[in-house]
Design a protein around this motif. Structure first.
Motif, PDB file in Angstrom:
ATOM      1  N   LYS A   1      19.722  35.069  29.540  1.00 24.60           N
ATOM      2  CA  LYS A   1      20.355  33.641  29.208  1.00 24.60           C
ATOM      3  C   LYS A   1      19.971  32.359  29.745  1.00 24.60           C
ATOM      4  N   VAL A   2      18.998  32.757  31.092  1.00 27.33           N
ATOM      5  CA  VAL A   2      18.530  31.848  31.918  1.00 27.33           C
ATOM      6  C   VAL A   2      17.303  32.066  31.807  1.00 27.33           C
ATOM      7  N   GLU A   3      16.507  31.143  32.077  1.00 22.68           N
ATOM      8  CA  GLU A   3      14.947  31.346  32.418  1.00 22.68           C
ATOM      9  C   GLU A   3      14.638  31.538  33.986  1.00 22.68           C
ATOM     10  N   ILE A   4      14.305  32.575  34.470  1.00 26.21           N
ATOM     11  CA  ILE A   4      13.974  32.964  35.761  1.00 26.21           C
ATOM     12  C   ILE A   4      12.692  33.535  36.016  1.00 26.21           C
ATOM     13  N   GLU A   5      11.740  33.396  34.902  1.00 24.34           N
ATOM     14  CA  GLU A   5      10.450  34.334  35.557  1.00 24.34           C
ATOM     15  C   GLU A   5       9.828  33.657  36.560  1.00 24.34           C
ATOM     16  N   ASP A   6       9.152  34.412  37.628  1.00 22.25           N
ATOM     17  CA  ASP A   6       8.305  33.914  38.693  1.00 22.25           C
ATOM     18  C   ASP A   6       9.130  32.592  39.314  1.00 22.25           C
ATOM     19  N   SER A   7      10.456  32.987  39.561  1.00 29.78           N
ATOM     20  CA  SER A   7      11.360  32.271  40.429  1.00 29.78           C
ATOM     21  C   SER A   7      12.177  32.993  41.584  1.00 29.78           C
ATOM     22  N   LYS A   8      12.776  32.324  42.376  1.00 29.28           N
ATOM     23  CA  LYS A   8      13.715  32.798  43.350  1.00 29.28           C
ATOM     24  C   LYS A   8      15.129  32.591  42.910  1.00 29.28           C
ATOM     25  N   VAL A   9      15.907  33.580  42.700  1.00 27.03           N
ATOM     26  CA  VAL A   9      17.251  33.214  42.045  1.00 27.03           C
ATOM     27  C   VAL A   9      18.312  33.963  42.728  1.00 27.03           C
ATOM     28  N   CYS A  10      19.423  33.580  43.048  1.00 32.61           N
ATOM     29  CA  CYS A  10      20.535  34.233  43.485  1.00 32.61           C
ATOM     30  C   CYS A  10      21.867  34.018  42.656  1.00 32.61           C
ATOM     31  N   ALA A  11      22.255  35.229  42.269  1.00 31.02           N
ATOM     32  CA  ALA A  11      23.315  35.523  41.548  1.00 31.02           C
ATOM     33  C   ALA A  11      24.520  35.908  42.419  1.00 31.02           C
ATOM     34  N   ILE A  12      25.894  35.127  41.802  1.00 29.80           N
ATOM     35  CA  ILE A  12      26.801  35.038  42.800  1.00 29.80           C
ATOM     36  C   ILE A  12      27.768  36.326  41.998  1.00 29.80           C
ATOM     37  N   VAL A  13      28.174  37.235  42.751  1.00 32.87           N
ATOM     38  CA  VAL A  13      28.909  38.494  42.524  1.00 32.87           C
ATOM     39  C   VAL A  13      30.383  38.052  43.034  1.00 32.87           C
ATOM     40  N   SER A  14      31.177  37.444  42.303  1.00 33.25           N
ATOM     41  CA  SER A  14      32.361  36.760  42.998  1.00 33.25           C
ATOM     42  C   SER A  14      33.552  37.452  43.314  1.00 33.25           C
ATOM     43  N   GLY A  15      33.863  38.670  42.590  1.00 36.39           N
ATOM     44  CA  GLY A  15      34.637  39.318  42.718  1.00 36.39           C
ATOM     45  C   GLY A  15      34.706  40.892  42.380  1.00 36.39           C
ATOM     46  N   GLY A  16      35.594  41.687  43.181  1.00 39.23           N
ATOM     47  CA  GLY A  16      35.511  43.044  42.638  1.00 39.23           C
ATOM     48  C   GLY A  16      36.674  43.657  42.360  1.00 39.23           C
ATOM     49  N   ASN A  17      37.756  42.915  42.030  1.00 42.84           N
ATOM     50  CA  ASN A  17      39.346  43.459  41.731  1.00 42.84           C
ATOM     51  C   ASN A  17      39.311  43.823  40.470  1.00 42.84           C
ATOM     52  N   ILE A  18      38.707  44.844  40.025  1.00 45.00           N
ATOM     53  CA  ILE A  18      38.725  45.405  38.623  1.00 45.00           C
ATOM     54  C   ILE A  18      39.812  46.428  38.442  1.00 45.00           C
ATOM     55  N   ASP A  19      40.674  46.417  37.431  1.00 39.52           N
ATOM     56  CA  ASP A  19      41.765  47.224  37.084  1.00 39.52           C
ATOM     57  C   ASP A  19      40.988  48.612  36.898  1.00 39.52           C
ATOM     58  N   VAL A  20      41.567  49.824  37.416  1.00 34.13           N
ATOM     59  CA  VAL A  20      40.968  51.248  37.405  1.00 34.13           C
ATOM     60  C   VAL A  20      40.708  51.560  35.852  1.00 34.13           C
ATOM     61  N   THR A  21      41.859  51.207  34.930  1.00 33.01           N
ATOM     62  CA  THR A  21      41.682  51.491  33.447  1.00 33.01           C
ATOM     63  C   THR A  21      40.880  50.956  32.970  1.00 33.01           C
ATOM     64  N   MET A  22      40.731  49.461  32.926  1.00 28.74           N
ATOM     65  CA  MET A  22      39.383  48.685  32.400  1.00 28.74           C
ATOM     66  C   MET A  22      38.274  49.391  32.994  1.00 28.74           C
ATOM     67  N   LEU A  23      38.068  49.753  34.261  1.00 28.65           N
ATOM     68  CA  LEU A  23      36.648  50.324  34.740  1.00 28.65           C
ATOM     69  C   LEU A  23      36.454  51.706  34.008  1.00 28.65           C
ATOM     70  N   ALA A  24      37.418  52.451  33.732  1.00 35.78           N
ATOM     71  CA  ALA A  24      37.282  53.629  33.028  1.00 35.78           C
ATOM     72  C   ALA A  24      36.783  53.439  31.541  1.00 35.78           C
ATOM     73  N   GLN A  25      37.347  52.581  30.903  1.00 38.97           N
ATOM     74  CA  GLN A  25      37.004  52.085  29.701  1.00 38.97           C
ATOM     75  C   GLN A  25      35.607  51.822  29.471  1.00 38.97           C
ATOM     76  N   ILE A  26      34.953  50.878  30.445  1.00 41.60           N
ATOM     77  CA  ILE A  26      33.960  50.549  30.522  1.00 41.60           C
ATOM     78  C   ILE A  26      32.760  51.401  30.581  1.00 41.60           C
ATOM     79  N   ILE A  27      33.175  52.438  31.569  1.00 39.86           N
ATOM     80  CA  ILE A  27      32.297  53.473  32.175  1.00 39.86           C
ATOM     81  C   ILE A  27      32.079  54.542  30.623  1.00 39.86           C
ATOM     82  N   GLU A  28      33.139  54.858  30.157  1.00 41.00           N
ATOM     83  CA  GLU A  28      33.159  55.775  28.804  1.00 41.00           C
ATOM     84  C   GLU A  28      32.621  55.139  27.750  1.00 41.00           C
ATOM     85  N   LYS A  29      32.469  53.864  27.355  1.00 39.84           N
ATOM     86  CA  LYS A  29      31.691  53.174  26.499  1.00 39.84           C
ATOM     87  C   LYS A  29      30.132  53.027  26.858  1.00 39.84           C
TER      88      LYS A  29
END
Length: 401
Positions: A289-317
């Motif tokens: 979705k963004v043009e990053i080739e031959d660049s130096k980029v930092c992506a913000i991983v802003s949080g980790g408070n995911i519901d365990v049920t949602m995580l299980a669904q994501i893993i399953e799918k």
């Protein structure tokens, strides 16, 4: 107007409280896109999110009189935990209004810091209205999760940490909900290096800020629906839109499927537990979705408070999508030995059975028939092709689901 000095002052307020979270290179993404791609891991922050930074800075600057009256906030979860932590640190009372559908892990996190929790409304904006009313009736300070100068300055400390560690950075990719995080980062980063690009990422189900940015005027969503509950904001704050128009170079959007892919990627390849909002910047890179080739980029991983049920669904799918799990519905003759013969085929194909359901009573079945719903662990597309061919060779009627 928020300045770089405000952000630097916030950094001092956060000393010995907030973590200077790790920044690491993402080797697979870097190789794939021929760039240097880094992850700023604020999912490893105290309380599991960047929100601690802004909430703590805001409360640190309250007068003694206002602290004695207590604070109130509305939040989908992360601001609530940050504020509850800060309130406990300063020994003041906090009441947090959260949407009714807030994941249990976030509600429990808030309560663990001693704050009062009130669940109300279908989304952040409805919870916010209830919080405003409570603050007015009880004469206590409302701490906005993003439309507040001290909160924005606190979030901007992320940019200081990134630019201190990564030299010659070209882009920072930032999640957008209400816009406080990207406003703070953009103000700080552009003040240090006007040439750096700041790219925002919204969820497709909560894209009001992107639409407003394109139109150069506030456009609220009629509804929001996304697995990225941390950025599920319906209404656009004009002040924040003005900052974003002035400082942000572009805003892109990612779908829930793309967010889920990024959550699974970060879990498998980087051993990071990340919530939907925390994964959108990575999703934007993964899905080009963004043009990053031959660049130096930092992506913000802003949080980790995911519901365990949602995580299980994501893993399953994710397992099904990547051909590591195969779900089948198979018709059998309902007589002794039929199931044994079927399982022998899976044994020959080295497919492990992880779940099985035997149904002989459905009105959709003919007399003498049984229907098996079975889940198999598989080793990729070719392995699944082999299983389907073996079933056909042995005369089984089946459907893959």
């Amino acid at each position: 107007m928020i300045t770089l000095n405000d952000v630097k002052e916030a950094k001092k307020n956060l000393e010995n409280v907030a973590n200077n979270t790790p920044i690491t290179k993402a080797p697979i993404l870097s190789e794939t896109f021929r760039s240097e791609i880094y992850l700023k891991k604020d999912n490893l922050q105290l309380t599991g999110s960047f929100k601690l930074r802004g909430a703590f800075n805001r409360i640190a600057k309250l007068s003694v009189e206002k602290k004695e009256k207590g604070v109130v906030a509305a939040s989908a979860g992360n601001h609530a935990q940050g504020l509850a932590f800060a309130a406990k640190y300063f020994d003041i009372e906090a009441t947090i209004f959260m949407p009714e559908a807030t994941p249990l892990t976030k509600v429990s996190g808030v309560k663990s810091y001693g704050a009062n929790v009130v669940l109300v409304g279908e989304n952040f904006d409805e919870a916010k209205e209830a919080a405003y009313k409570f603050a007015e009736e009880n004469d206590c300070e409302f701490i906005h999760p993003f439309a507040d100068d001290d909160v924005i300055a606190g979030q901007g400390t992320i940019a200081l940490e990134i630019l201190e560690e990564i030299k010659d950075l070209k882009q920072i990719i930032v999640p957008i909900g209400g816009g406080g995080l990207i406003s703070g980062i953009a103000i700080a980063a552009k003040s240090i290096n006007p040439d750096i690009k700041i790219i925002g990422v919204v969820a497709s189900g909560a894209a009001a800020m992107k639409e407003s940015y394109r139109s150069q005027m506030p456009i609220d969503s009629s509804s929001v629906r996304t697995i990225a509950d941390g950025i599920a904001v319906r209404d656009v704050t004009p002040k924040l839109l003005d900052i974003i128009i002035d400082y942000v170079d572009d805003i892109v959007e990612v779908s829930d499927n793309e967010i889920a892919n990024a959550i699974l990627f970060l879990l498998e390849k980087h051993k990071l537990v990340v919530e939907g909002a925390g994964a959108v910047a990575t999703a934007a890179i993964m899905h080009e979705k963004v043009e990053i080739e031959d660049s130096k980029v930092c992506a913000i991983v802003s949080g980790g408070n995911i519901d365990v049920t949602m995580l299980a669904q994501i893993i399953e799918k994710g397992l099904v999508k990547s051909n590591r799990k195969m779900n089948l519905i198979i018709k059998l003759i309902d007589k002794p030995g039929s199931l044994t013969r079927l399982t022998e085929i899976f044994k020959e194909c080295s497919a492990n059975i992880v779940q099985i359901d035997y149904d002989r009573d459905s009105i959709k079945l003919e007399f003498g028939e049984a229907q098996i719903t079975i889940a198999l662990e598989t080793k990729g597309e070719e392995h699944q092709k082999l299983i389907r061919e073996k079933l056909k060779q042995n005369g089984y009627r089946f459907k893959q689901i």
